[in-house]
Scaffold this motif. Structure first.
Motif, PDB file in Angstrom:
ATOM      1  N   VAL A  20       0.824  -1.212   0.000  1.00 21.93           N
ATOM      2  CA  VAL A  20       0.000   0.000   0.000  1.00 21.93           C
ATOM      3  C   VAL A  20       0.857   1.261   0.000  1.00 21.93           C
ATOM      4  O   VAL A  20       0.615   2.201  -0.772  1.00 21.93           O
ATOM      5  CB  VAL A  20      -0.955  -0.002   1.210  1.00 21.93           C
ATOM      6  CG1 VAL A  20      -1.580   1.380   1.405  1.00 21.93           C
ATOM      7  CG2 VAL A  20      -2.045  -1.039   1.023  1.00 21.93           C
ATOM      8  N   ARG A  45      -5.871   7.397   1.508  1.00 24.23           N
ATOM      9  CA  ARG A  45      -7.310   7.147   1.663  1.00 24.23           C
ATOM     10  C   ARG A  45      -7.960   6.717   0.349  1.00 24.23           C
ATOM     11  O   ARG A  45      -9.100   6.243   0.355  1.00 24.23           O
ATOM     12  CB  ARG A  45      -8.016   8.402   2.185  1.00 24.23           C
ATOM     13  CG  ARG A  45      -7.457   8.963   3.477  1.00 24.23           C
ATOM     14  CD  ARG A  45      -7.630   8.004   4.612  1.00 24.23           C
ATOM     15  NE  ARG A  45      -9.026   7.782   4.949  1.00 24.23           N
ATOM     16  CZ  ARG A  45      -9.438   6.939   5.887  1.00 24.23           C
ATOM     17  NH1 ARG A  45      -8.572   6.206   6.556  1.00 24.23           N
ATOM     18  NH2 ARG A  45     -10.728   6.797   6.147  1.00 24.23           N
ATOM     19  N   GLY A  48      -6.833   1.617  -3.577  1.00 24.45           N
ATOM     20  CA  GLY A  48      -7.797   0.521  -3.645  1.00 24.45           C
ATOM     21  C   GLY A  48      -8.957   0.825  -4.576  1.00 24.45           C
ATOM     22  O   GLY A  48      -9.627  -0.091  -5.047  1.00 24.45           O
ATOM     23  N   ASP A 171      -8.597  -5.056   2.251  1.00 33.50           N
ATOM     24  CA  ASP A 171      -8.074  -4.211   3.330  1.00 33.50           C
ATOM     25  C   ASP A 171      -8.672  -2.812   3.348  1.00 33.50           C
ATOM     26  O   ASP A 171      -8.386  -2.043   4.269  1.00 33.50           O
ATOM     27  CB  ASP A 171      -6.554  -4.076   3.182  1.00 33.50           C
ATOM     28  CG  ASP A 171      -6.188  -3.306   1.918  1.00 33.50           C
ATOM     29  OD1 ASP A 171      -5.749  -2.150   2.027  1.00 33.50           O
ATOM     30  OD2 ASP A 171      -6.367  -3.848   0.819  1.00 33.50           O
ATOM     31  N   SER A 172      -9.471  -2.462   2.344  1.00 30.84           N
ATOM     32  CA  SER A 172      -9.968  -1.085   2.249  1.00 30.84           C
ATOM     33  C   SER A 172     -11.490  -1.033   2.255  1.00 30.84           C
ATOM     34  O   SER A 172     -12.162  -2.031   1.985  1.00 30.84           O
ATOM     35  CB  SER A 172      -9.443  -0.415   0.968  1.00 30.84           C
ATOM     36  OG  SER A 172     -10.134  -0.909  -0.163  1.00 30.84           O
ATOM     37  N   TYR A 194      -6.485   0.792   7.049  1.00 29.56           N
ATOM     38  CA  TYR A 194      -7.815   1.215   7.481  1.00 29.56           C
ATOM     39  C   TYR A 194      -8.116   0.626   8.855  1.00 29.56           C
ATOM     40  O   TYR A 194      -7.650  -0.467   9.198  1.00 29.56           O
ATOM     41  CB  TYR A 194      -8.885   0.764   6.483  1.00 29.56           C
ATOM     42  CG  TYR A 194      -9.039   1.681   5.301  1.00 29.56           C
ATOM     43  CD1 TYR A 194      -9.916   2.770   5.340  1.00 29.56           C
ATOM     44  CD2 TYR A 194      -8.292   1.479   4.147  1.00 29.56           C
ATOM     45  CE1 TYR A 194     -10.046   3.611   4.250  1.00 29.56           C
ATOM     46  CE2 TYR A 194      -8.421   2.328   3.050  1.00 29.56           C
ATOM     47  CZ  TYR A 194      -9.299   3.391   3.116  1.00 29.56           C
ATOM     48  OH  TYR A 194      -9.432   4.239   2.045  1.00 29.56           O
TER      49      TYR A 194
END
Length: 225
Positions: A20, A45, A48, A171-172, A194
């Motif tokens: 990431v 933010r 993804g 993961d998001s 997150y």
């Protein structure tokens, strides 16, 4: 009545591989090369989601007008900057073991990533996954990426498995929203940055630390051998 088998659809970045922040820094470098200032945390933010949505949000936050040619330059600059860093990317703890467990248990699984093959390919190979034998759905293969459900729907179709019998691991919040829209069960991992509350609000059924933690609790979302 036959037991319905669970199939697993995995996001890639932040879910199976620790990539990431390499993506974040690559986007930051690409934006700077185009004279666009955006804080690193704001970029994080957006990781993804599809590149199109990323640039739309970029427009909203910076007030810039970005022509299609500039958008394509940004994409190429990001790919170059990311690939320069990809050699340092490693599988997350338990990722290889989790995939091996599912394979040994005869539980189907696939990978669905918003990245294009030009950036995802080397990382997938480093994970030990052969796209010739395991379905890998990248941004190149669908019309829309996350949070639209196309990637996960295509991955389920590639497995020949009903989407409603799949478990989407990501993961998001964009993964969880896409899973919900696809009609799949969403399982969140904290390994992409997150928080648990964010993932749950985005419809995660369970949240685990990383692939190793998910493997330890696989009976909560699938079946044990």
């Amino acid at each position: 009545m036959p037991i319905r088998q669970t199939a697993f659809l995995f996001d890639l970045d932040g879910t199976l591989v620790d990539s990431v922040y390499q993506h974040v820094l690559a986007w930051h470098e690409a934006l700077e090369a185009e004279g666009i200032e955006l804080s690193v945390w704001r970029i994080h933010r957006r990781i993804g989601m599809s590149g199109g949505l990323f640039t739309n949000m970029l427009l909203r936050e910076t007030g810039l007008t970005i022509e299609p040619e500039r958008i394509e330059r940004l994409r190429q600059l990001h790919a170059q900057a990311y690939n320069q860093r990809s050699g340092s990317i490693r599988p997350l703890p338990g990722a290889r073991e989790l995939l091996a467990y599912l394979t040994d248990a005869g539980m189907p699984w696939a990978i669905a990533t918003s990245g294009r093959m030009e950036t995802a390919g080397p990382v997938i190979r480093n994970l030990g996954v052969d796209p010739q034998t395991v379905p890998v759905i990248t941004r190149d293969k669908v019309k829309y990426a996350k949070p639209d459900p196309d990637l996960f729907i295509a991955a389920a179709e590639a497995l020949g498995h009903p989407i409603e019998n799949t478990c989407v691991v990501g993961d998001s919040i964009w993964d969880m929203l896409a899973a919900r829209r696809a009609g799949a069960l969403g399982v969140g991992l904290l390994s992409g940055g997150y928080g648990e509350d964010e993932l749950v609000r985005a419809s995660a059924y369970r949240v685990y630390q990383d692939p190793a933690d998910l493997l330890e609790h696989i009976d909560e979302v699938g079946r044990k051998l």
